[in-house]
Design an enzyme around this catalytic site. Structure first.
Site, short mmCIF file in Angstrom:
data_model
loop_
_atom_site.label_atom_id
_atom_site.label_comp_id
_atom_site.label_asym_id
_atom_site.label_seq_id
_atom_site.Cartn_x
_atom_site.Cartn_y
_atom_site.Cartn_z
CB ALA A 28 -0.87 0.00 1.24
CB THR A 29 1.84 3.54 -2.22
OG1 THR A 29 0.76 3.32 -3.08
CG2 THR A 29 2.94 2.56 -2.44
CB THR A 30 1.09 7.90 -1.79
OG1 THR A 30 2.04 7.29 -2.64
CG2 THR A 30 1.39 9.37 -1.69
CG ASP A 65 -2.72 5.69 -3.12
OD1 ASP A 65 -2.20 5.56 -2.00
OD2 ASP A 65 -2.49 4.90 -4.05
#
Lengths: 258, 226
Positions: free
Chosen positions: A39-41, A56
């Site tokens: 999972a990111t940002t 996001d």
């Protein structure tokens, strides 16, 4: 029903209670890297009435998109939230346990933890994940909330070892954090209004998605928008998708007109 | 060698029950009443910090009368049992009936096997998704469980308070009316109590995931004033 003798009582500590009844995490002596969706940002920034958190929705496995609707920004309790970048499975488990620990403490003690206490608690959970992090299951959260004693919004950043760093104005984590963080860094002003802060958080994720393949942008086709929430003295409030659609429409129009 | 005197088991049980009942009767009473949107609980409690009513889980509240340290220990055990079950399975699997049974086991065990019974009476209340789903489990010092419907009365002078409440029409009342009925029943004809003498809380269906909400003195005062 679990009972303990007075000197032997786990108090309001839920993870310790789990270990005592045999539901704690298994001591892992597995070797070698493990690959799991990532999972990111996520970003968080301060404004006049508190903080805005945004993240996001994309999870990736290598070069593939494994999930489009993941919610990485989650309410921890009435006045705080966590956002997580890293291995999706352990991250979600950590968020679940963290939120449960805050509620458990509040019920057993009859009063909620201080915001600083919550940040510290999360730090210990990240540190206890270190063995898994060595195998590649890294979890790097952000913590933000409204401090009811000092009457301000506060933000914390963490590292893999559980290091806890309080930030003044904004914080970003995950693969797109360089881009998102820069956008916020340039435009952030102390005492921003709610509208300005939300727009800035949305723009930062837009720019991160534009430059980082692991960060998902707004998906008007499927109606999937980033999770954006504000935390003020009145508590956590998540923005609905209709409002986010309008805001992203405005950002897209602005980009088109450049 | 000295021989212990023979005491009939009937006598042992009776002595223990008398002991527990006396301890409970010394404390002030507590009333739970169903209202349109959930369950209202009102206790006579001069302390503003030592609580008789508290939250166990999303839809479940706990209330105790008698010896504070004893029912508080039961409260914490209930929070632990509920949180563990919710973590292990799902939040939907945590229910008042199962908690009430566990409490009954413990109280019954202590009553028959320990030196001293617990001097407590407790209530486990669960607010349903709709009115008919509301549950009130009243558990006695010896582990007896009673499933009550319109209201529950715990503690000293319970019979007189029950008689006063039973006279009233309590079907589908608003929160204010439920609170006033509870306060009048607790107060009785010979005394007068103010909002500061009560501790109030509600399990309200319209309160989001966590239905439990504590009412402060001002709110209790406003409700009692009508």
């Amino acid at each position: 029903m679990p009972f303990f003798t007075p000197g032997d009582d786990p108090g309001s500590n839920f993870p310790e209670l789990l270990r005592r009844v045999g539901l704690g995490p298994d001591a892992s002596d597995l070797a070698g890297p493990v690959s799991a969706p990532h999972a990111t940002t996520c970003v968080a920034l301060r404004y006049a009435d508190g903080v805005v958190m945004a993240g996001d929705r994309r999870a990736t496995s290598g070069n593939l998109i494994s999930h489009r609707g993941m919610e990485k920004v989650v309410q921890a309790d009435k006045h705080s939230g966590v956002a997580i970048a890293g291995a999706a499975g352990p991250s979600m488990e950590m968020i679940k346990l963290f939120a449960l620990q805050l509620e458990h403490y509040e019920k057993v003690e009859g009063a909620p933890l201080s915001l600083e206490g919550k940040a510290n608690q999360l730090s210990m959970m990240v540190r206890s994940n270190l063995p898994a992090a060595m195998q590649g299951l890294v979890v790097v959260p952000l913590f933000a909330g409204y401090d009811l004693r000092r009457r301000v919004g506060r933000l914390w950043n963490y590292d893999v070892t559980g290091g806890r760093y309080e930030e003044l104005d904004y914080v970003a984590t995950g693969s797109g954090s360089l881009h998102a963080g820069t956008v916020i860094k340039v435009a952030h002003r102390p005492g921003m209004s709610r509208d300005q802060a939300i727009d800035l958080a949305c723009t930062s994720l837009w720019e991160a998605a534009d430059a980082d393949s692991a960060t998902g942008g707004p998906d008007a086709l499927r109606g999937i928008y980033p999770v954006v929430a504000t935390i003020t003295a009145d508590g956590w409030q998540r923005l609905d998708d209709a409002e986010l659609a309008t805001r992203y429409e405005a950002i897209a129009a602005e980009v088109r007109s450049r | 060698m000295s021989m212990p005197f023979y005491v009939a088991p009937e006598q042992v049980m009776k002595d223990r029950a008398d002991y527990a009942r006396k301890g409970i009767a010394r404390g002030r009473a507590l009333v739970a009443v169903r209202y349109v949107d959930g369950i209202a609980v009102l206790a006579e409690n001069p302390s503003n910090t030592l609580r008789k009513i508290s939250e166990i889980y999303d839809r479940i509240a706990f209330a105790g009368v008698g010896k504070y340290n004893e029912f508080d220990q039961l409260r914490v055990a209930g929070v632990r049992a509920a949180d563990l079950k919710g973590f292990q399975y799902s939040r939907d699997d945590v229910d008042a009936r199962s908690l009430a049974n566990q409490y009954a086991q413990i109280l019954g065990q202590v009553f028959t096997h320990e030196m001293k019974p617990l001097e407590v009476e407790i209530l486990v209340a669960e607010v349903g998704v709709d009115g008919p789903g509301d549950q009130l489990f009243h558990i006695l010092y010896d582990g007896t469980v009673m499933d009550e419907h319109r209201f529950s009365v715990l503690g000293g002078d319970a019979e007189a308070i029950t008689a006063r409440l039973a006279e009233l029409e309590l079907e589908d009342v608003e929160l204010g009316a439920a609170m006033r009925a509870a306060a009048a029943a607790l107060t009785g004809p010979d005394r007068s109590l103010t909002a500061g003498d009560f501790e109030g809380a509600v399990l309200s269906r319209s309160n989001g995931r966590r239905c439990f909400r504590r009412l402060d003195d001002a709110e209790v005062g406003a409700l009692l004033a009508g």
